[in-house]
Design a protein around this motif. Structure first.
Motif, PDB file in Angstrom:
ATOM      1  N   TYR A  69       0.816  -1.218   0.000  1.00 35.98           N
ATOM      2  CA  TYR A  69       0.000   0.000   0.000  1.00 35.98           C
ATOM      3  C   TYR A  69       0.848   1.267   0.000  1.00 35.98           C
ATOM      4  CZ  TYR A  69      -4.329  -2.602   0.468  1.00 35.98           C
ATOM      5  OH  TYR A  69      -5.393  -3.420   0.211  1.00 35.98           O
ATOM      6  N   ARG A  70       2.072   1.178   0.521  1.00 35.39           N
ATOM      7  CA  ARG A  70       2.933   2.366   0.520  1.00 35.39           C
ATOM      8  C   ARG A  70       3.192   2.839  -0.904  1.00 35.39           C
ATOM      9  NH1 ARG A  70       4.955   6.209  -0.178  1.00 35.39           N
ATOM     10  NH2 ARG A  70       6.608   7.363   0.904  1.00 35.39           N
ATOM     11  N   LYS A  71       3.266   1.900  -1.847  1.00 32.88           N
ATOM     12  CA  LYS A  71       3.506   2.250  -3.246  1.00 32.88           C
ATOM     13  C   LYS A  71       2.335   3.016  -3.863  1.00 32.88           C
ATOM     14  CE  LYS A  71       6.293  -1.929  -3.880  1.00 32.88           C
ATOM     15  NZ  LYS A  71       6.352  -3.256  -4.555  1.00 32.88           N
ATOM     16  N   GLN A  72       1.176   2.950  -3.236  1.00 32.08           N
ATOM     17  CA  GLN A  72      -0.017   3.597  -3.781  1.00 32.08           C
ATOM     18  C   GLN A  72      -0.198   5.027  -3.271  1.00 32.08           C
ATOM     19  OE1 GLN A  72      -3.561   1.068  -3.440  1.00 32.08           O
ATOM     20  NE2 GLN A  72      -2.240  -0.727  -3.148  1.00 32.08           N
ATOM     21  N   VAL A  73       0.679   5.462  -2.356  1.00 31.11           N
ATOM     22  CA  VAL A  73       0.512   6.768  -1.713  1.00 31.11           C
ATOM     23  C   VAL A  73       1.575   7.745  -2.194  1.00 31.11           C
ATOM     24  CG1 VAL A  73       0.520   7.996   0.487  1.00 31.11           C
ATOM     25  CG2 VAL A  73      -0.498   5.708   0.338  1.00 31.11           C
ATOM     26  N   ASN A  74       1.130   8.941  -2.552  1.00 31.48           N
ATOM     27  CA  ASN A  74       2.053  10.033  -2.842  1.00 31.48           C
ATOM     28  C   ASN A  74       1.378  11.336  -2.456  1.00 31.48           C
ATOM     29  OD1 ASN A  74       0.731  11.300  -5.387  1.00 31.48           O
ATOM     30  ND2 ASN A  74       0.853   9.097  -5.899  1.00 31.48           N
ATOM     31  N   ASP A  75       2.160  12.357  -2.225  1.00 33.56           N
ATOM     32  CA  ASP A  75       1.610  13.610  -1.706  1.00 33.56           C
ATOM     33  C   ASP A  75       0.895  14.450  -2.748  1.00 33.56           C
ATOM     34  OD1 ASP A  75       2.280  13.257   0.954  1.00 33.56           O
ATOM     35  OD2 ASP A  75       4.338  13.945   0.637  1.00 33.56           O
ATOM     36  N   SER A  76       0.853  13.989  -3.993  1.00 34.18           N
ATOM     37  CA  SER A  76       0.120  14.720  -5.030  1.00 34.18           C
ATOM     38  C   SER A  76      -1.298  14.185  -5.216  1.00 34.18           C
ATOM     39  CB  SER A  76       0.884  14.639  -6.364  1.00 34.18           C
ATOM     40  OG  SER A  76       0.952  13.298  -6.829  1.00 34.18           O
ATOM     41  N   MET A  77      -1.625  13.063  -4.579  1.00 30.69           N
ATOM     42  CA  MET A  77      -2.961  12.493  -4.733  1.00 30.69           C
ATOM     43  C   MET A  77      -3.965  13.295  -3.907  1.00 30.69           C
ATOM     44  SD  MET A  77      -2.308   9.065  -2.396  1.00 30.69           S
ATOM     45  CE  MET A  77      -3.625   8.133  -3.148  1.00 30.69           C
ATOM     46  N   SER A  78      -5.235  13.178  -4.239  1.00 31.34           N
ATOM     47  CA  SER A  78      -6.271  13.903  -3.500  1.00 31.34           C
ATOM     48  C   SER A  78      -6.502  13.270  -2.131  1.00 31.34           C
ATOM     49  CB  SER A  78      -7.579  13.902  -4.287  1.00 31.34           C
ATOM     50  OG  SER A  78      -8.117  12.584  -4.335  1.00 31.34           O
ATOM     51  N   SER A  79      -7.121  14.031  -1.259  1.00 31.95           N
ATOM     52  CA  SER A  79      -7.439  13.504   0.078  1.00 31.95           C
ATOM     53  C   SER A  79      -8.430  12.356  -0.009  1.00 31.95           C
ATOM     54  CB  SER A  79      -8.008  14.618   0.969  1.00 31.95           C
ATOM     55  OG  SER A  79      -7.020  15.575   1.262  1.00 31.95           O
ATOM     56  N   ASP A  80      -9.368  12.461  -0.947  1.00 30.04           N
ATOM     57  CA  ASP A  80     -10.335  11.376  -1.126  1.00 30.04           C
ATOM     58  C   ASP A  80      -9.630  10.099  -1.570  1.00 30.04           C
ATOM     59  OD1 ASP A  80     -12.456  12.949  -0.374  1.00 30.04           O
ATOM     60  OD2 ASP A  80     -13.098  13.404  -2.423  1.00 30.04           O
ATOM     61  N   ALA A  81      -8.665  10.228  -2.454  1.00 29.74           N
ATOM     62  CA  ALA A  81      -7.932   9.054  -2.921  1.00 29.74           C
ATOM     63  C   ALA A  81      -7.112   8.453  -1.795  1.00 29.74           C
ATOM     64  CB  ALA A  81      -7.029   9.433  -4.093  1.00 29.74           C
TER      65      ALA A  81
END
Length: 349
Positions: free
Chosen positions: A66-78
């Motif tokens: 799941y760490r690979k799915q997170v980045n600081d450019s994604m929306s809060s909803d995502a």
């Protein structure tokens, strides 16, 4: 004195759990919130060992995936959806993530199974408002063959010995009793213990609870007995069955666990489980997370996190739904008609 000691240690354990469950030290970024959630669960969730054994849960592997799915450019909803999906890996209905606009929660513990309950069927069997009584949120009446019926939809309401006395005084001339906790998603564990106390004549161990003592997945206290104290008013001394289904969860699951330990027959479907006492924390973003922190087991030390199998498995058939027949309740009525003189009191372990 023993009751005081049990409460004392339970309060200590509660304060330890709630004071330790924090997300301090993590920055308020998408990646920081991910690490905060994973770490809080890693250090305080109570079923890692059990679920690794049951279905191969590997929490470190979950982190990498799941760490690979997170980045600081994604929306809060995502981000909320990714974090929610990560909590679903625990397969725990007590694990919820909440923000101002949404609340997530694992629901496969009941959505993947037959309902086995219907409000319209309940109305048919309870009758009109003058046909049944209501005390402390529980509806009750006398059914055919002089069998009493009590519908307990929730343990959100506090119960007292006086409430139970009124119910059993009204049903006292019945030959047997049906206690229906289908679709009871829980509430206060103390209410489940109080109701179970109406079926014991001496202090009885209903199960065990352990408390987290460290950050390791296996760091727990020794099991602490969960006591059932005899109700102060009338107590039921005749045969009784309990009706359950997949939406019988949390404190209601514990109630079924208590009653099975007393030798009571369970009819219906497997319960939904949920045998961990939930506690809460907060992520740097301000989102709330609730999760199981203290595991409960039955009197034999067996986990009931994934539910309790009934003694008699019955599903409501589609034909019976159409004919307004509650197959499970009918099976219980027939069972008690033939077992009126076999009190569960004599079969307690």
């Amino acid at each position: 004195m023993k009751h005081f000691i049990y409460i004392f240690f339970s309060m200590i354990a509660l304060s330890i759990c709630t004071s330790c469950v924090t997300s301090e030290g993590f920055e308020n970024s998408h990646c920081g919130n991910f690490e905060a959630l994973w770490t809080v669960l890693d250090e305080h969730y109570c079923f890692f060992d059990y679920k690794a054994k049951e279905y191969g849960l590997d929490w470190d592997e979950v982190h990498e995936r799941y760490r690979k799915q997170v980045n600081d450019s994604m929306s809060s909803d995502a981000l909320f959806q990714v974090l929610s999906n990560m909590t679903y890996e625990l397969r725990d209905g007590h694990c919820n993530l909440s923000c101002a606009s949404n609340v997530s929660g694992y629901a496969q513990w009941y959505e993947a199974y037959p309902m086995n309950f219907s409000d319209s069927l309940q109305h048919k069997y309870l009758g009109n408002r003058d046909d049944y009584r209501t005390t402390c949120g529980m509806k009750y009446r006398v059914m055919r063959d002089n069998i009493g019926y009590v519908r307990c939809p929730s343990f959100d309401v506090g119960m007292g010995d006086g409430n139970l006395h009124y119910i059993f005084d009204y049903l006292g001339t019945c030959d047997a009793l049906i206690l229906d906790v289908r679709n009871n998603s829980g509430g206060m564990l103390t209410s489940a213990q109080t109701l179970a106390g109406a079926f014991v004549n001496e202090e009885t161990v209903g199960g065990y609870m352990r408390h987290k003592t460290g950050r390791g997945h296996s760091d727990f206290s020794e099991p602490v007995p969960m006591k059932l104290t005899p109700a102060g008013g009338l107590r039921w001394q005749k045969p009784v069955v309990v009706l359950a289904n997949r939406r019988t969860y949390s404190a209601a699951n514990a109630f079924v666990m208590f009653m099975r330990g007393l030798g009571v027959t369970i009819i219906g479907d497997r319960t939904g489980g949920g045998s961990g006492m939930p506690f809460s924390s907060e992520l740097p973003e301000g989102w709330g997370v609730r999760f199981s922190a203290c595991p409960m087991t039955d009197i034999h030390g067996q986990d009931t996190e994934f539910g309790i199998e009934p003694d008699i498995h019955v599903d409501i058939t589609s034909d019976d739904y159409q004919r307004s027949v509650d197959t499970i309740l009918e099976r219980a009525l027939d069972y008690l008609k033939n077992h009126k003189y076999n009190s569960p009191q004599s079969s307690q372990p």
